[in-house]
Design a protein around this motif. Structure first.
Motif, mmCIF file in Angstrom:
data_model
loop_
_atom_site.group_PDB
_atom_site.id
_atom_site.type_symbol
_atom_site.label_atom_id
_atom_site.label_comp_id
_atom_site.label_asym_id
_atom_site.label_seq_id
_atom_site.Cartn_x
_atom_site.Cartn_y
_atom_site.Cartn_z
ATOM 1 N N LEU A 73 0.807 -1.216 0.000
ATOM 2 C CA LEU A 73 0.000 0.000 0.000
ATOM 3 C C LEU A 73 0.842 1.269 0.000
ATOM 4 C CD1 LEU A 73 -2.744 -1.120 2.553
ATOM 5 C CD2 LEU A 73 -2.956 -0.938 0.071
ATOM 6 N N ILE A 74 2.135 1.124 0.245
ATOM 7 C CA ILE A 74 3.049 2.258 0.143
ATOM 8 C C ILE A 74 4.014 1.987 -0.991
ATOM 9 C CG2 ILE A 74 5.056 3.323 1.239
ATOM 10 C CD1 ILE A 74 3.594 3.573 3.772
ATOM 11 N N TYR A 75 4.170 2.950 -1.867
ATOM 12 C CA TYR A 75 5.047 2.784 -3.023
ATOM 13 C C TYR A 75 5.741 4.101 -3.330
ATOM 14 C CZ TYR A 75 1.281 5.174 -5.513
ATOM 15 O OH TYR A 75 0.345 6.100 -5.916
ATOM 16 N N GLN A 76 6.790 4.012 -4.111
ATOM 17 C CA GLN A 76 7.543 5.199 -4.508
ATOM 18 C C GLN A 76 7.314 5.466 -5.986
ATOM 19 O OE1 GLN A 76 11.899 5.005 -4.561
ATOM 20 N NE2 GLN A 76 11.944 6.838 -3.271
ATOM 21 N N GLY A 77 7.095 6.729 -6.313
ATOM 22 C CA GLY A 77 6.871 7.074 -7.708
ATOM 23 C C GLY A 77 7.093 8.552 -7.944
ATOM 24 N N PHE A 99 4.189 7.351 -1.643
ATOM 25 C CA PHE A 99 2.744 7.533 -1.670
ATOM 26 C C PHE A 99 2.055 6.345 -1.007
ATOM 27 C CE2 PHE A 99 4.385 9.852 -5.321
ATOM 28 C CZ PHE A 99 3.747 11.075 -5.196
ATOM 29 N N VAL A 100 0.869 6.626 -0.476
ATOM 30 C CA VAL A 100 0.005 5.577 0.064
ATOM 31 C C VAL A 100 -1.140 5.363 -0.918
ATOM 32 C CG1 VAL A 100 -1.486 4.864 1.954
ATOM 33 C CG2 VAL A 100 0.558 6.232 2.436
ATOM 34 N N ASN A 101 -1.332 4.121 -1.303
ATOM 35 C CA ASN A 101 -2.452 3.789 -2.204
ATOM 36 C C ASN A 101 -3.738 3.810 -1.379
ATOM 37 O OD1 ASN A 101 -4.345 2.642 -3.875
ATOM 38 N ND2 ASN A 101 -2.978 1.068 -4.681
ATOM 39 N N MET A 102 -4.530 4.850 -1.588
ATOM 40 C CA MET A 102 -5.691 5.067 -0.726
ATOM 41 C C MET A 102 -6.948 4.342 -1.212
ATOM 42 S SD MET A 102 -4.147 6.949 1.427
ATOM 43 C CE MET A 102 -5.398 7.597 2.504
#
Length: 994
Positions: free
Chosen positions: A233-237, A430-433
């Protein structure tokens, strides 16, 4: 407060002279050393102990906490801090499980540690504290968790300015040294906002105070990051963000403010590749320095001026011939500028969206410090604003500059630092909401969360991102997520070998991330076995402003469900914004900011809290000095009522009188029904008020609560019963009658204090401590019992009694009877009405200023009725007031004759104007209407005066003043009966009277 009589003070231990008797609650047994002062004192009842007399209450200032109303003219606002410190020292703010097991828990919206108290803080503290105090009195273990937010941007700016004054820069001293200076500042100044919140009366458990960067919450942040990362659910972009070049961080949309500022619109030639010198497109832009990031030129497909160029290539100026496509899209506004749009997706949010839709590349030309990078060629390394000037000069030299013209810009600025924000593509975490939001919405739809009101259904100072990168590697997956550096290094060695070198991500998490964990991180999470987490989570209520519903509240719900499996709170109460008296947003620019601390000094905390709490959930509140002044008067009225009650209680030496008062019971129906009419009425009204107010508290209708209590106290208790009780206390009637009045006064007043305490905690506690029958502090006293007996018939009867009193008062006022003059009266009604009115003859005489020896009761009019003012108070209840008692007929005839002559002169001056066609046709309509209204009013007054003169001269006056209706809606509005005076052949007139 001295506990021993003056005669034996010499034998009392010195440390006992300032002992506080108010500490003697049921939680604190009477100290055995107290018996040394007076051996029998420990055997006294609470009433007898506290009725040591006004002189003992007057000694209250010795203990440094409470002041007796019998001494002070009005409530002293300076006592508020002493009372607050006493509450806190006694542990009243901490949850107690003595009376209940179902906790009521609120997490305070954490204010910025750099902040100063403002009205936004004042309203959330007021509403939170009302909820907490109410449920504490209801017997629930109550926990209000306080704390502050590290406020990354704001705090860093404050410290940077401090360093600048010392001739130092953040970048020169290094990260660790800078963070140490921030912590030094926090330790020195961080308690400011906390102390100011205490000044508002916030009954938080300060032993559980938290800071978003303290050890416990930091551990929770790291754990949350790792859990969310492990779930994908947390990724970098890379994404276009609002970048602050000075702070070197991205800022949220909430922290960007837009202002209208004068600027320039630059017109630049873009030549068409392969075309002649006349083949070019003119682009209008406010930021020419971003042209190095152009990836296309766009025109509207319906714009005939440029249709021939669609599909060709344009040459970007000053880029050594770099070509970009000329495309068409309906997004382009033909009317703005030249109708040609340069697309720089790396530096404009709209361009970024368009480029993503069209599949265009993203080109970044700017460094994170606001200078241009090597994509800008010769301009590399120059500041963005310096490039703007130099580039325009170079365009003019090459003939590519068409013109520049003044243009009003909508400039984005950092809310904290004030610098111009730069849209910039940056690699961020970012958190995928999406999946989190679905769970949160499901919880709302299932009713697990109730929202009130229903219509709302980069920084060095912060939590450093727990990510370490591998030195020499730049792959997207070449990073380690860990709790600390030791763990990260161990993971890296296992994957890349023993010689691996790692370095931590230099960025920090947005403060919204840590505050999203607030409801459970403050209770011990991720240690779900901690006592606080097991006992107090999920919390009960989240109260905050409606403007951050989606920025903070929604994130807490999503994080709570994802990380704990439960909604973090079951209720959300959203308050509105505080605006000035004209409804404008408070701002320093407008000069309309109202400082809560200044307001407290002038009006008192209680008046401010009461004013703020009268708003409606979710609606903005216009705050005016008139409201504050009125509620300060309410505080004084409450204080004076307390003085009256205390001054009319029996002497401390009269044990039998004290026992007689204690013998009265008001929770038994038979006892209430046996009460005389005024007492039965006020007790019944009080019991109805308790039920109504309690229901409103439970529904969070705080505005209704305030208005209901205000109405009852001022209109019913102070204006009516206190005045009625004087007939029992000061006139003949026997000790039993006085004792009953004393008991009712005390019973009603102490319940008013209880109902009002959550709103106005300081003045109510001060008054409560002076009452003779206290058993514990008001803050932890039991809430009044509901469903107590009341007598509806007595309420109706007393309303008749009130109507009669008002009618007599209005007649006296109309005839200008001197206040001290007592007049005769004949009361006419049916037998049953005469019975209950006549039983209160002394009360009626006192309230209406009648001669009690000449008040007669009958079922038919008196013989001399034609020489009386006839009053119809209500159906079946009339009064006859002898005219000779009320007015000197000869003097009144003379006065009215002069008044009539003056009115006729004024009327004669208005009639000719209305008879003039020139005036009626040419004067403004509202002016003509105003003259007509004045003339009509004057005519009516003349008729009334003539009629009265005629009747007075004949000594055969027949007058009627009747109360046509009374606002009898219980508790929710003012009771303002209106009466009309009517004379034969005359139009009625209204005399409003509360």
């Amino acid at each position: 407060m001295a506990l021993c009589p003056p005669s034996i003070l010499s034998s009392c231990p010195a440390h006992r002279l300032k002992f506080n008797p108010f500490l003697l609650t049921k939680h604190r047994p009477l100290p055995s050393t107290l018996s040394k002062c007076r051996p029998s004192l420990t055997t006294l009842s609470p009433w007898q102990f506290n009725r040591l007399g006004p002189r003992f209450f007057a000694a209250a200032p010795e203990n440094g906490v409470f002041t007796s109303p019998e001494l002070a003219k009005s409530f002293d606002f300076s006592a508020e801090e002493r009372i607050y410190n006493w509450w806190e020292s006694q542990g009243y703010f901490r949850p107690s499980f003595d009376r209940g097991t179902d906790p009521y828990v609120i997490s305070m919206p954490p204010p910025n540690v750099t902040g100063y108290l403002h009205m936004g803080h004042a309203i959330f503290v007021t509403l939170d504290d009302i909820m907490v105090r109410y449920h504490r009195m209801k017997g629930r273990p109550t926990l209000w968790i306080p704390g502050t937010d590290h406020a990354g941007i704001a705090t860093q700016l404050v410290v940077e300015k401090m360093l600048q004054s010392e001739g130092m820069k953040r970048t020169e001293m290094g990260r660790d040294n800078f963070i140490n200076r921030v912590w030094e500042w926090k330790e020195k100044h961080g308690a400011r906002i906390t102390n100011q919140i205490k000044r508002l009366g916030a009954s938080c458990d300060w032993t559980r105070e938290h800071f978003t960067l303290d050890e416990q919450l930091s551990r929770a942040v790291i754990e949350a990051f790792i859990k969310l990362h492990d779930k994908g659910l947390i990724y970098q972009g890379s994404y276009l963000v609002n970048w602050s070049p000075n702070l070197q961080t991205a800022v949220s949309d909430l922290e960007v403010e837009y202002s209208e500022e004068p600027g320039t619109l630059y017109h630049i030639k873009y030549r068409v590749a392969g075309g002649t010198r006349s083949d070019f497109l003119t682009v209008a832009t406010t930021r020419p320095e971003t042209l190095f990031g152009d990836v296309a030129i766009a025109v509207n497909p319906d714009d005939d001026r440029y249709s021939k160029y669609i599909g060709k290539m344009a040459i970007v100026p000053m880029t050594y011939g770099r070509h970009v496509p000329i495309i068409s899209d309906k997004y382009v506004d033909k009317e703005f500028g030249t109708g040609v749009l340069k697309i720089s997706p790396g530096h404009d949010h709209n361009d970024y969206t368009l480029a993503r839709k069209l599949g265009l590349p993203i080109l970044n030309v700017m460094n994170k410090d606001g200078t241009l990078n090597d994509v800008a060629g010769l301009y590399c390394g120059l500041d963005r604003f310096e490039v703007r000037k130099q580039l325009w000069s170079d365009l003019e030299e090459t003939g590519l500059a068409v013109k520049k013209e003044p243009h009003t810009l909508r400039v984005p600025r950092s809310q904290r630092g004030g610098e111009i924000i730069e849209p910039l593509v940056s690699k961020q975490w970012f958190v995928n909401m999406e999946s989190l939001a679905k769970k949160a919405l499901h919880a709302v739809h299932k009713g697990e969360i109730t929202v009130m009101p229903e219509r709302f259904e980069k920084l060095w100072w912060g939590h450093r991102i727990p990510v370490w990168y591998i030195a020499g590697k730049s792959g997207e997956n070449d990073y380690i997520v860990a709790h600390n550096e030791v763990e990260a290094l161990g993971k890296a060695r296992g994957k890349y070998g023993e010689d691996v070198e790692i370095y931590q991500d230099s960025d920090v998490l947005d403060t919204w991330f840590s505050s999203a964990l607030w409801p459970f991180s403050t209770l011990g999470w991720p240690d779900e076995s901690s006592e606080d987490f097991k006992r107090f989570y999920p919390t009960t209520m989240l109260e905050t402003g409606h403007d951050i519903l989606f920025f903070w509240v929604a994130r807490m719900v999503m994080m709570g469900i994802e990380l704990t499996g439960k909604v973090p709170f079951s209720n959300i109460y959203l308050h509105g914004l505080i605006r000035d008296a004209q409804g404008r947003k408070m701002s320093k620019t407008l000069g309309n900011v109202i400082d809560p601390l200044d307001t407290i000094k002038e009006y008192g905390t209680d008046a401010l809290r009461f004013t703020l709490a009268l708003g409606t959930a979710g609606q903005d509140l216009n705050l005016s000095m008139e409201r504050l002044t009125a509620n300060k008067a309410f505080t004084n009225k409450l204080w004076n009522a307390g003085k009256f009650v205390l001054q009319n209680l029996p002497s401390q030496t009269d044990a039998s009188a004290c026992a007689a008062i204690l013998a009265h019971k008001f929770d038994v129906e038979e006892s209430v029904l046996r009460l005389p009419l005024p007492e039965c009425w006020v007790v019944s009204e009080l019991h109805e008020l308790i039920d109504t107010v309690t229901a409103s508290y439970d529904k969070y209708f705080f505005g209704d609560v305030g208005r209901e209590i205000y109405d009852f106290f001022w209109s019913d208790f102070a204006d009516w019963y206190i005045e009625a009780s004087k007939a029992r206390l000061y006139q003949s009637g026997g000790d039993s009658t006085a004792s009953l009045a004393q008991a009712v006064l005390l019973y009603v007043f102490e319940n008013i204090l209880k109902l009002l305490h959550p709103f106005m905690p300081f003045v109510t506690e001060e008054l409560w401590q002076a009452l003779p029958n206290w058993k514990e502090a008001l803050i932890i006293s039991s809430w009044p019992q509901t469903s107590l007996p009341r007598h509806a018939n007595s309420i109706r009867q007393f309303e008749n009694f009130q109507a009669l009193t008002r009618a007599i008062r209005n007649a006296r006022a109309e005839y200008s009877v001197e206040p001290a003059k007592r007049i005769s009266a004949s009361i006419v009604a049916s037998k049953d009405v005469v019975q209950y009115i006549s039983n209160e003859k002394e009360v009626l005489a006192l309230l209406s200023r009648l001669d009690v020896q000449n008040v007669q009761f009958a079922t038919c009019p008196p013989e001399e009725a034609n020489k009386c003012v006839h009053l119809v108070a209500s159906e079946g209840l009339e009064a006859y007031l002898p005219l000779a008692d009320m007015v000197d007929i000869s003097a009144e005839v003379d006065r009215l004759g002069k008044r009539l002559a003056k009115m006729e002169t004024e009327y004669e001056g208005l009639v000719p104007r209305l008879g003039s066609p020139k005036f009626v046709e040419k004067a403004p309509e509202d002016v003509v209407r105003g003259v007509r209204e004045k003339a009509a009013e004057a005519e009516e007054k003349i008729k009334l005066t003539k009629n009265r003169l005629e009747f007075l001269r004949s000594s055969a006056l027949v007058s009627q003043i009747w109360s046509t209706y009374t606002f009898t809606r219980r508790r929710g509005c003012w009771r303002r009966p209106w009466c009309a005076a009517r004379f034969s052949g005359a139009r009625t007139t209204r005399a409003w009277r509360r």
